[in-house]
Design a protein around this motif. Structure first.
Motif, PDB file in Angstrom:
ATOM      1  N   THR A 104      72.374  17.826  28.898  1.00 26.20           N
ATOM      2  CA  THR A 104      72.848  16.488  29.272  1.00 26.20           C
ATOM      3  C   THR A 104      72.972  16.366  30.783  1.00 26.20           C
ATOM      4  O   THR A 104      73.845  17.026  31.371  1.00 26.20           O
ATOM      5  N   PRO A 105      72.149  15.587  31.450  1.00 17.24           N
ATOM      6  CA  PRO A 105      72.257  15.479  32.915  1.00 17.24           C
ATOM      7  C   PRO A 105      73.629  14.969  33.366  1.00 17.24           C
ATOM      8  O   PRO A 105      74.210  14.063  32.753  1.00 17.24           O
ATOM      9  N   LEU A 106      74.126  15.572  34.434  1.00 15.51           N
ATOM     10  CA  LEU A 106      75.407  15.134  35.005  1.00 15.51           C
ATOM     11  C   LEU A 106      75.177  13.933  35.909  1.00 15.51           C
ATOM     12  O   LEU A 106      74.170  13.879  36.631  1.00 15.51           O
ATOM     13  N   PRO A 107      76.099  12.984  35.898  1.00 16.99           N
ATOM     14  CA  PRO A 107      75.924  11.822  36.773  1.00 16.99           C
ATOM     15  C   PRO A 107      76.170  12.190  38.228  1.00 16.99           C
ATOM     16  O   PRO A 107      76.927  13.120  38.527  1.00 16.99           O
ATOM     17  N   SER A 108      75.504  11.489  39.095  1.00 17.76           N
ATOM     18  CA  SER A 108      75.800  11.587  40.520  1.00 17.76           C
ATOM     19  C   SER A 108      76.309  10.235  40.960  1.00 17.76           C
ATOM     20  O   SER A 108      75.966   9.218  40.360  1.00 17.76           O
ATOM     21  N   LEU A 109      77.102  10.205  41.996  1.00 16.85           N
ATOM     22  CA  LEU A 109      77.693   8.935  42.410  1.00 16.85           C
ATOM     23  C   LEU A 109      76.609   7.960  42.845  1.00 16.85           C
ATOM     24  O   LEU A 109      75.706   8.314  43.589  1.00 16.85           O
ATOM     25  N   GLY A 110      76.715   6.754  42.341  1.00 17.33           N
ATOM     26  CA  GLY A 110      75.753   5.721  42.732  1.00 17.33           C
ATOM     27  C   GLY A 110      74.425   5.839  42.003  1.00 17.33           C
ATOM     28  O   GLY A 110      73.456   5.193  42.362  1.00 17.33           O
ATOM     29  N   MET A 111      74.340   6.694  40.965  1.00 22.06           N
ATOM     30  CA  MET A 111      73.098   6.876  40.216  1.00 22.06           C
ATOM     31  C   MET A 111      72.555   5.562  39.700  1.00 22.06           C
ATOM     32  O   MET A 111      71.367   5.304  39.669  1.00 22.06           O
ATOM     33  N   GLU A 112      73.501   4.704  39.264  1.00 21.62           N
ATOM     34  CA  GLU A 112      73.114   3.443  38.655  1.00 21.62           C
ATOM     35  C   GLU A 112      72.388   2.524  39.629  1.00 21.62           C
ATOM     36  O   GLU A 112      71.660   1.640  39.228  1.00 21.62           O
ATOM     37  N   THR A 113      72.569   2.784  40.909  1.00 15.76           N
ATOM     38  CA  THR A 113      71.877   1.945  41.896  1.00 15.76           C
ATOM     39  C   THR A 113      70.893   2.769  42.725  1.00 15.76           C
ATOM     40  O   THR A 113      70.535   2.409  43.826  1.00 15.76           O
ATOM     41  N   GLY A 114      70.491   3.911  42.169  1.00 12.88           N
ATOM     42  CA  GLY A 114      69.505   4.732  42.867  1.00 12.88           C
ATOM     43  C   GLY A 114      70.121   5.672  43.877  1.00 12.88           C
ATOM     44  O   GLY A 114      69.422   6.330  44.639  1.00 12.88           O
ATOM     45  N   GLY A 115      71.453   5.778  43.900  1.00 15.51           N
ATOM     46  CA  GLY A 115      72.118   6.713  44.808  1.00 15.51           C
ATOM     47  C   GLY A 115      71.961   8.139  44.305  1.00 15.51           C
ATOM     48  O   GLY A 115      71.465   8.378  43.220  1.00 15.51           O
ATOM     49  N   SER A 116      72.422   9.101  45.101  1.00 19.72           N
ATOM     50  CA  SER A 116      72.132  10.477  44.717  1.00 19.72           C
ATOM     51  C   SER A 116      73.170  11.458  45.228  1.00 19.72           C
ATOM     52  O   SER A 116      72.838  12.580  45.553  1.00 19.72           O
ATOM     53  N   ILE A 117      74.407  11.052  45.303  1.00 20.55           N
ATOM     54  CA  ILE A 117      75.402  11.967  45.858  1.00 20.55           C
ATOM     55  C   ILE A 117      76.084  12.723  44.729  1.00 20.55           C
ATOM     56  O   ILE A 117      76.805  12.132  43.938  1.00 20.55           O
ATOM     57  N   PRO A 118      75.842  14.040  44.621  1.00 25.78           N
ATOM     58  CA  PRO A 118      76.567  14.758  43.577  1.00 25.78           C
ATOM     59  C   PRO A 118      78.063  14.611  43.817  1.00 25.78           C
ATOM     60  O   PRO A 118      78.532  14.760  44.947  1.00 25.78           O
ATOM     61  N   ALA A 119      78.775  14.296  42.760  1.00 21.33           N
ATOM     62  CA  ALA A 119      80.204  14.046  42.925  1.00 21.33           C
ATOM     63  C   ALA A 119      80.900  15.244  43.549  1.00 21.33           C
ATOM     64  O   ALA A 119      81.890  15.111  44.247  1.00 21.33           O
ATOM     65  N   SER A 120      80.356  16.447  43.328  1.00 14.51           N
ATOM     66  CA  SER A 120      81.003  17.653  43.841  1.00 14.51           C
ATOM     67  C   SER A 120      80.984  17.704  45.358  1.00 14.51           C
ATOM     68  O   SER A 120      81.702  18.478  45.965  1.00 14.51           O
ATOM     69  N   SER A 121      80.146  16.906  45.980  1.00 15.31           N
ATOM     70  CA  SER A 121      80.079  16.953  47.441  1.00 15.31           C
ATOM     71  C   SER A 121      81.264  16.248  48.078  1.00 15.31           C
ATOM     72  O   SER A 121      81.514  16.388  49.262  1.00 15.31           O
ATOM     73  N   ILE A 122      82.021  15.493  47.275  1.00 12.14           N
ATOM     74  CA  ILE A 122      83.183  14.806  47.826  1.00 12.14           C
ATOM     75  C   ILE A 122      84.247  15.837  48.169  1.00 12.14           C
ATOM     76  O   ILE A 122      84.691  16.589  47.322  1.00 12.14           O
ATOM     77  N   GLY A 123      84.598  15.883  49.423  1.00 15.06           N
ATOM     78  CA  GLY A 123      85.612  16.842  49.841  1.00 15.06           C
ATOM     79  C   GLY A 123      85.055  18.234  50.035  1.00 15.06           C
ATOM     80  O   GLY A 123      85.770  19.165  50.357  1.00 15.06           O
ATOM     81  N   GLY A 124      83.728  18.419  49.832  1.00 14.54           N
ATOM     82  CA  GLY A 124      83.135  19.744  49.987  1.00 14.54           C
ATOM     83  C   GLY A 124      82.467  19.887  51.328  1.00 14.54           C
ATOM     84  O   GLY A 124      82.850  19.276  52.312  1.00 14.54           O
ATOM     85  N   GLU A 125      81.414  20.678  51.349  1.00  7.78           N
ATOM     86  CA  GLU A 125      80.785  20.993  52.626  1.00  7.78           C
ATOM     87  C   GLU A 125      79.812  19.920  53.081  1.00  7.78           C
ATOM     88  O   GLU A 125      79.376  19.908  54.198  1.00  7.78           O
ATOM     89  N   GLY A 126      79.385  19.065  52.165  1.00  6.02           N
ATOM     90  CA  GLY A 126      78.505  17.987  52.569  1.00  6.02           C
ATOM     91  C   GLY A 126      77.027  18.303  52.467  1.00  6.02           C
ATOM     92  O   GLY A 126      76.198  17.442  52.608  1.00  6.02           O
ATOM     93  N   GLU A 127      76.671  19.561  52.158  1.00  5.72           N
ATOM     94  CA  GLU A 127      75.250  19.909  52.083  1.00  5.72           C
ATOM     95  C   GLU A 127      74.573  19.160  50.949  1.00  5.72           C
ATOM     96  O   GLU A 127      73.453  18.722  51.068  1.00  5.72           O
ATOM     97  N   ASP A 128      75.305  19.065  49.828  1.00  8.30           N
ATOM     98  CA  ASP A 128      74.697  18.478  48.649  1.00  8.30           C
ATOM     99  C   ASP A 128      74.208  17.069  48.927  1.00  8.30           C
ATOM    100  O   ASP A 128      73.135  16.684  48.527  1.00  8.30           O
ATOM    101  N   ALA A 129      75.057  16.321  49.629  1.00  2.00           N
ATOM    102  CA  ALA A 129      74.716  14.934  49.877  1.00  2.00           C
ATOM    103  C   ALA A 129      73.422  14.836  50.669  1.00  2.00           C
ATOM    104  O   ALA A 129      72.588  13.989  50.421  1.00  2.00           O
TER     105      ALA A 129
END
Ligand SMILES: Cc1cc2nc3c(=O)[nH]c(=O)nc-3n(C[C@H](O)[C@H](O)[C@H](O)COP(=O)(O)OP(=O)(O)OC[C@H]3O[C@@H](n4cnc5c(N)ncnc54)[C@H](O)[C@@H]3O)c2cc1C
Length: 395
Positions: A104-129
């Motif tokens: 089951t794919p995990l959602p990323s923030l803003g996926m519904e509008t073509g965004g691509s920020i893994p939620a885990s990047s919030i408050g993290g190192e920022g590489e994911d974003a």
């Protein structure tokens, strides 16, 4: 129920892939011009090559696999649509045995509008974003003891090729569904996160996730909202309250959501925002550092409130090895709270997802009919409860 499929066209997990596709929906799949062949985009008819670009440890047995379409084929419309109103999965192939399993794919923030920020990047190192691309798929995969496909996948190093087919719809969440209680066992949290991503976009939505795990490591650092409200084991530990500043000495993660002067800056109280940032706490404080899934869940909570301050997503953690099991009373209490004043205000749904035994205990067995999996009658604990019109769906 008109909007849930009466039958799930899910093949038996051990089915040989040559037996055919299990895709639901029958939507037209569009292949973009950048794709060199129809197979370049994810599609339900043939396997598409993805590269394993990242393997992120969650616990000793689970990891998040980030997969990138090797030919950068565009997502089919069905995937974009899935992030808005479906629970969906993909099949992953084990090439030597020619078998496939669903994940089951995990959602990323803003996926519904073509965004691509893994939620885990919030408050993290920022590489994911920075690294993420909209068509990347992220799968939470638990290595099953003796499991053919999951064990195989966990042996693969980064940059390996993995073949996917899909998407397969597990259930639809029509727009009138705004209130959900989700009972998740183990990796059943992945569909719960998809549902949270869908409901975040619906004004006035309310979702309560009750997540059960055998071991704390699967949800390390997770503190339920009720426990936090009671002032129980703190999220931050004494004197260690995170100031949300991240590495650069600036609240960089705010920039992911707000531009300067955006009025939504004030939509969520600062205290709420701080609570959703990553903690870096040593084990000797007695507080577990948050694992990536817990961070994703908290970011989803934050994201939910940003969409609308009237939205609510609450999470409760239950850990077998700490003698915390989900009890019928836990569900009854939430049913009671969520039923108050919401009569007639849209459909209210209880979703149950996890290992077969978990689903059977709560809602009764799913059945196989003619090689297809169907819901079967409502049984288990929920079957004995007064559900006051709430619908139940087994995922
Ligand atoms: C719609 C859907 C979505 C899913 N999403 C996810 C997800 O997001 N993440 C996730 O981790 N999983 C998910 N799953 C579960 C996943 O599809 C696999 O079932 C899981 O990874 C196990 O597959 P496997 O091939 O590794 O194990 P299998 O080889 O199928 O074995 C499963 C278990 O049965 C035991 N077993 C196998 N054969 C025998 C035998 N002959 N006798 C006794 N025991 C036996 C194995 O030891 C193992 O413990 C999902 C399943 C579905 C249907």
């Amino acid at each position: 129920m008109s909007w849930f499929p009466s039958m799930l066209l899910r093949p038996h997990p051990g089915a040989l892939i040559v037996l055919g596709s299990s895709a639901l929906g029958g939507a037209a799949y569009r292949y973009g011009s950048s794709a060199s062949s129809p197979d370049a985009s994810l599609n339900p008819h043939s396997f598409t090559a993805y590269t394993l670009i990242r393997k992120e440890k969650v616990s000793s047995t689970s990891a998040i696999f980030t997969l990138r379409n090797r030919e950068r084929g565009p997502d089919p419309d069905e995937v974009r649509d899935g992030w808005r109103r479906r629970v969906w999965s993909v099949q992953v192939k084990q090439p030597e045995l020619q078998i496939a399993r669903a994940y089951t794919p995990l959602p990323s923030l803003g996926m519904e509008t073509g965004g691509s920020i893994p939620a885990s990047s919030i408050g993290g190192e920022g590489e994911d974003a920075e690294d993420a691309a909209p068509e990347d798929l992220r799968l939470l995969i638990r290595k099953e003891n003796g499991g053919e496909v999951s064990t195989y996948l966990h042996t693969l190093p980064e940059q390996s090729t993995i073949h996917l087919r899909g998407p397969n719809t597990e259930c639809e969440l029509p727009t009138e569904v705004k209130t959900v209680i989700f009972l998740a066992g183990g990796t059943g949290i992945a569909p719960a996160m998809q549902v949270a991503g869908v409901l975040a976009q619906r004004k006035g939505s309310r979702m309560r996730i009750l997540w059960a795990n055998r071991r704390r490591e699967e949800c390390a650092g997770g503190v339920g909202d009720e426990e936090r409200d009671r002032g129980g084991r703190g999220v931050f530990g004494p004197g260690l309250r995170d100031n949300g500043k991240g590495n650069g000495g600036e609240r960089w993660w705010k920039r992911l959501f707000w531009s300067e002067g955006d009025s939504r800056r004030d939509a969520v109280p600062e205290s709420d925002i701080q609570i959703h940032t990553q903690t870096r706490i040593h084990a000797d404080t007695g507080v577990h550092p948050k694992n990536v899934i817990v961070r994703e869940l908290e970011a989803l909570q934050h994201h939910t409130k940003l969409h609308s301050p009237t939205n609510s997503l609450s999470i409760s953690y239950f850990v077998d090895e700490e003698n915390q099991l989900i009890k019928p009373g836990d569900v009854a209490r939430r049913l009671d709270i969520e039923s108050r004043g919401t009569e007639g205000k849209g459909d209210k749904v209880i979703l149950v997802s996890g290992p077969d035994g978990f689903i059977e205990y709560w809602a009764g067995k799913k059945l196989w009919v003619g090689g297809r999996e169907v819901q079967g009658p409502l049984g288990g604990v929920l079957g004995q409860m007064d559900l006051r019109g709430w619908r139940v769906f087994k995922l």
